[in-house]
Design an enzyme around this catalytic site. Structure first.
Site, PDB file in Angstrom:
ATOM      1  CG  ASP A 167      61.282  52.342  55.055  1.00 45.51           C
ATOM      2  OD1 ASP A 167      62.320  52.851  55.511  1.00 45.51           O
ATOM      3  OD2 ASP A 167      61.169  51.132  54.791  1.00 45.51           O
TER       4      ASP A 167
ATOM      5  CE  LYS B 139      61.684  56.687  60.523  1.00 46.13           C
ATOM      6  NZ  LYS B 139      60.975  55.732  59.682  1.00 46.13           N
TER       7      LYS B 139
ATOM      8  N   GLY C 295      67.242  53.996  56.865  1.00 44.32           N
ATOM      9  CA  GLY C 295      67.592  54.650  55.603  1.00 44.32           C
ATOM     10  C   GLY C 295      66.654  55.828  55.463  1.00 44.32           C
ATOM     11  CG  HIS C 296      66.110  58.334  58.168  1.00 45.93           C
ATOM     12  ND1 HIS C 296      66.321  58.805  59.426  1.00 45.93           N
ATOM     13  CD2 HIS C 296      65.453  57.155  58.325  1.00 45.93           C
ATOM     14  CE1 HIS C 296      65.813  57.955  60.315  1.00 45.93           C
ATOM     15  NE2 HIS C 296      65.299  56.935  59.658  1.00 45.93           N
TER      16      HIS C 296
ATOM     17  CD  GLN D 163      65.239  51.369  63.158  1.00 45.23           C
ATOM     18  OE1 GLN D 163      65.563  51.781  64.238  1.00 45.23           O
ATOM     19  NE2 GLN D 163      66.016  51.509  62.105  1.00 45.23           N
TER      20      GLN D 163
HETATM   21  P1  GDP Z   1      62.258  57.160  56.288  1.00 43.96           P
HETATM   22  O1  GDP Z   1      63.055  55.953  56.589  1.00 43.96           O
HETATM   23  O2  GDP Z   1      61.049  57.260  57.146  1.00 43.96           O
HETATM   24  O3  GDP Z   1      63.062  58.432  56.281  1.00 43.96           O
HETATM   25  O4  GDP Z   1      61.710  56.965  54.801  1.00 43.96           O
HETATM   26  P2  GDP Z   1      62.536  56.395  53.535  1.00 43.96           P
HETATM   27  O5  GDP Z   1      63.464  57.444  53.074  1.00 43.96           O
HETATM   28  O6  GDP Z   1      63.092  55.058  53.833  1.00 43.96           O
HETATM   29  O7  GDP Z   1      61.344  56.138  52.528  1.00 43.96           O
HETATM   30  C1  GDP Z   1      60.473  57.147  52.138  1.00 43.96           C
HETATM   31  C2  GDP Z   1      60.526  57.264  50.614  1.00 43.96           C
HETATM   32  O8  GDP Z   1      59.420  58.031  50.168  1.00 43.96           O
HETATM   33  C3  GDP Z   1      61.752  57.988  50.102  1.00 43.96           C
HETATM   34  O9  GDP Z   1      62.092  57.476  48.839  1.00 43.96           O
HETATM   35  C4  GDP Z   1      61.278  59.431  49.993  1.00 43.96           C
HETATM   36  O10 GDP Z   1      62.020  60.175  49.015  1.00 43.96           O
HETATM   37  C5  GDP Z   1      59.869  59.224  49.530  1.00 43.96           C
HETATM   38  N1  GDP Z   1      58.905  60.243  49.955  1.00 43.96           N
HETATM   39  C6  GDP Z   1      58.831  60.924  51.120  1.00 43.96           C
HETATM   40  N2  GDP Z   1      57.723  61.683  51.156  1.00 43.96           N
HETATM   41  C7  GDP Z   1      57.072  61.472  49.981  1.00 43.96           C
HETATM   42  C8  GDP Z   1      55.828  61.942  49.444  1.00 43.96           C
HETATM   43  O11 GDP Z   1      55.095  62.707  50.058  1.00 43.96           O
HETATM   44  N3  GDP Z   1      55.493  61.468  48.214  1.00 43.96           N
HETATM   45  C9  GDP Z   1      56.267  60.601  47.509  1.00 43.96           C
HETATM   46  N4  GDP Z   1      55.846  60.188  46.313  1.00 43.96           N
HETATM   47  N5  GDP Z   1      57.449  60.135  47.990  1.00 43.96           N
HETATM   48  C10 GDP Z   1      57.824  60.564  49.222  1.00 43.96           C
HETATM   49  P1  IMO Z   2      63.839  53.470  58.772  1.00 40.91           P
HETATM   50  O1  IMO Z   2      64.457  54.317  59.878  1.00 40.91           O
HETATM   51  C1  IMO Z   2      61.978  49.749  57.567  1.00 40.91           C
HETATM   52  C2  IMO Z   2      63.116  46.152  59.772  1.00 40.91           C
HETATM   53  C3  IMO Z   2      63.854  45.102  58.958  1.00 40.91           C
HETATM   54  C4  IMO Z   2      63.411  43.843  59.686  1.00 40.91           C
HETATM   55  C5  IMO Z   2      63.371  44.294  61.138  1.00 40.91           C
HETATM   56  C6  IMO Z   2      64.621  43.957  61.935  1.00 40.91           C
HETATM   57  O2  IMO Z   2      64.415  53.716  57.449  1.00 40.91           O
HETATM   58  O3  IMO Z   2      62.346  53.565  58.838  1.00 40.91           O
HETATM   59  P2  IMO Z   2      67.084  44.952  61.989  1.00 40.91           P
HETATM   60  O4  IMO Z   2      68.084  45.163  60.880  1.00 40.91           O
HETATM   61  O5  IMO Z   2      66.696  46.189  62.706  1.00 40.91           O
HETATM   62  O6  IMO Z   2      67.483  43.854  62.913  1.00 40.91           O
HETATM   63  O7  IMO Z   2      65.763  44.410  61.222  1.00 40.91           O
HETATM   64  O8  IMO Z   2      63.184  45.695  61.124  1.00 40.91           O
HETATM   65  N1  IMO Z   2      63.732  47.500  59.722  1.00 40.91           N
HETATM   66  C7  IMO Z   2      63.240  48.511  58.999  1.00 40.91           C
HETATM   67  N2  IMO Z   2      62.213  48.555  58.127  1.00 40.91           N
HETATM   68  N3  IMO Z   2      62.679  50.877  57.827  1.00 40.91           N
HETATM   69  C8  IMO Z   2      63.685  50.852  58.731  1.00 40.91           C
HETATM   70  O9  IMO Z   2      64.303  51.971  59.148  1.00 40.91           O
HETATM   71  C9  IMO Z   2      64.041  49.627  59.323  1.00 40.91           C
HETATM   72  N4  IMO Z   2      64.994  49.237  60.193  1.00 40.91           N
HETATM   73  C10 IMO Z   2      64.783  47.941  60.448  1.00 40.91           C
HETATM   74  O10 IMO Z   2      63.450  45.119  57.618  1.00 40.91           O
HETATM   75  O11 IMO Z   2      62.107  43.509  59.296  1.00 40.91           O
HETATM   76 MG    MG Z   3      63.766  54.268  55.627  1.00 38.40          MG
END
Ligand code: GDP
Ligand code: IMO
Ligand code: MG
Length: 422
Positions: free
Chosen positions: A12, A15, A39-40, A221
């Site tokens: 998270d 990416k 979850g991107h 991840q």
């Molecule tokens: P990913 O899994 O690495 O793609 O990241 P996620 O989407 O799971 O989580 C990142 C969260 O931070 C999302 O809600 C994005 O909309 C938010 N986000 C990304 N970049 C920024 C930033 O620079 N500032 C803030 N406040 N939110 C951001």
């Molecule tokens: P993105 O791509 C954050 C974590 C789960 C758990 C562990 C194993 O959005 O960064 P799994 O379902 O893979 O067997 O879970 O890995 N996990 C993540 N945490 N972002 C993710 O993906 C994750 N994908 C798996 O919370 O701790």
């Molecule tokens: Mg994510």
């Protein structure tokens, strides 16, 4: 040539937004591992979209998106996501390609994930319950079904055979759940999947590379969730690091040029497992609230803490990171004081390497303190306008890691990203 964007922490890092931002410079965006546990989040026309299976280049016309062999694919999630991206006018039949070697996540994999987690009691991993570990276990155990098998007339027989095997495992767990609704969805979704471009991913990508096309490999991840180098067993079931690009897409390491590592300005983790800089206090609450730190896949509150440079340096080493991107610096705007973890104290000694037993209770972070900048930065567009204290924070991290932060993301929107020139 191939560049890579991947996360350096526990996921998270932002990416999805970063891949979406860079995608227009590439011809292909390719996911090389993971599955719907990812979850991107990205923004399209001001609307938030969360992608789980589809690569984050999907909103760029002319960019091809590949789901590589290293991915585990849940057809049901893909179909739902396809409906959501289609509402923006995206035609997946044109710009999505799926490796025939990607393994399928079956309804019984999801049930097995649940059963295994329940059986672990307070040792649970905190899995996303999307069936990831059981699907990868069937891959390495040489039982799994692959996307290419969908085109085989005996697919249903193979499915039933594997389902029976899974049923015996579920019985061992004493786990029962009616999965008939899942199965119905699954069979509808595989009909949909059969209509998409199922390709030999390795030939597809190598031909594109040889004809001069540029590939952006998208990680899911984070490096600390890598099956080999993460905080085992509290990890996911695939190689999330740059080495996974080669095996997850079928390409040679010599094609890889830049490895962009993405880190938050602080740290989060969702699920169980060690997290040395975790904050159980008001500062942690502020990070969660300002950063909206709730899982994009499961909605769970994310654990929050200060940036951990020991873990980051380790992740940079394992990945061969060439440049850094820092996200969510705006979340730190209101802090009077910030902390950066520069070493771990273990009993009487200070270490600057990630130990085998990172989970041990004697391990305490050693912090260096920094004054905060205490002003809003999310509207700034040039690095020179940023407060001095923020720049000192960045410079310190650059020096510690000996790698430069080249972009700073200061808000979730696509435009909220600043290049930091040398
Ligand atoms: P990913 O899994 O690495 O793609 O990241 P996620 O989407 O799971 O989580 C990142 C969260 O931070 C999302 O809600 C994005 O909309 C938010 N986000 C990304 N970049 C920024 C930033 O620079 N500032 C803030 N406040 N939110 C951001
Ligand atoms: P993105 O791509 C954050 C974590 C789960 C758990 C562990 C194993 O959005 O960064 P799994 O379902 O893979 O067997 O879970 O890995 N996990 C993540 N945490 N972002 C993710 O993906 C994750 N994908 C798996 O919370 O701790
Ligand atoms: Mg994510």
């Amino acid at each position: 040539m191939v560049d890579v964007i991947l996360g350096l922490q526990w996921g998270d890092e932002g990416k999805g937004k970063i891949v979406d931002f860079f995608a227009k410079r590439y011809d292909i965006v390719a996911r090389f591992q993971g599955g719907p546990n990812a979850g991107h989040t990205l923004y399209k026309n001001g609307k938030k979209v969360v992608l789980h299976q589809i690569p984050s280049g999907v909103f760029h016309e002319g960019v091809k998106n590949l789901i590589g062999n290293g991915v585990v694919l849940d057809p049901v999630v893909l179909k739902k996501e396809s409906d959501s991206v289609s509402s923006f006018g995206v035609d997946l039949k044109k710009n999505l390609f799926i490796s025939q070697r990607a393994h399928l996540i079956l309804p019984t994999h999801r049930a097995l994930d649940k059963a295994a987690e329940m059986s672990k009691g307070n040792q649970k991993i905190g899995s996303t319950l999307k069936g990831i570990a059981p699907a990868y276990m069937d891959k390495t155990g040489r039982n799994g079904l692959r996307v290419g098998d969908l085109l085989d007339k005996n697919f249903t027989t193979s499915y039933i055979r594997l389902r029976l095997k899974h049923q015996r495992l579920l019985d061992n767990y004493n786990f029962s759940e009616d999965i008939s609704a899942w199965e119905e969805e699954f069979f509808e979704a595989i009909e949909f999947l059969r209509q998409l471009n199922i390709v030999s991913g390795e030939y597809f990508i190598n031909q594109e590379i040889r004809s001069g096309k540029k590939v952006l490999a998208e990680g899911a991840q984070g490096s600390m969730l890598d099956i080999d180098f993460g905080t085992f067993p509290y990890v996911t079931s695939s190689n999330t690091i740059s080495a996974g690009v080669c095996s997850g897409l079928g390409l040679s390491p010599h094609y890889i040029q830049n490895v962009w590592g993405v880190t938050k300005a602080y740290t989060t983790r969702v699920g169980s497992g060690p997290f040395p800089t975790e904050l159980d206090d008001e500062s942690g609450e502020i990070l969660r609230e300002k950063g909206n730190e709730f899982g994009a896949t499961t909605g769970r509150p994310r654990r929050c803490g200060w940036i951990d440079l020991v873990a980051l340096k380790y992740a940079c080493m394992i990945n061969g990171v060439t440049s850094l991107i820092m996200t969510k610096s705006d979340v730190l705007d209101s802090f009077q004081e910030l902390k950066v973890c520069i070493a771990y104290q273990i009993k009487d000694s200070q270490v600057s390497e990630v130990p085998f037993h990172i989970n041990q209770s004697e391990l305490k972070p050693v912090y260096q303190q920094f004054p905060g900048w205490n002003c809003s930065t999310s509207g700034l567009r040039h690095y020179s306008e940023f407060p001095e204290n923020l720049r000192s924070y960045i410079n310190f991290i650059n020096d510690y890691l000996s790698i430069r932060i080249r972009y700073l993301s200061n808000g979730p929107e696509r435009e909220q990203i600043i290049e930091i020139s040398a």
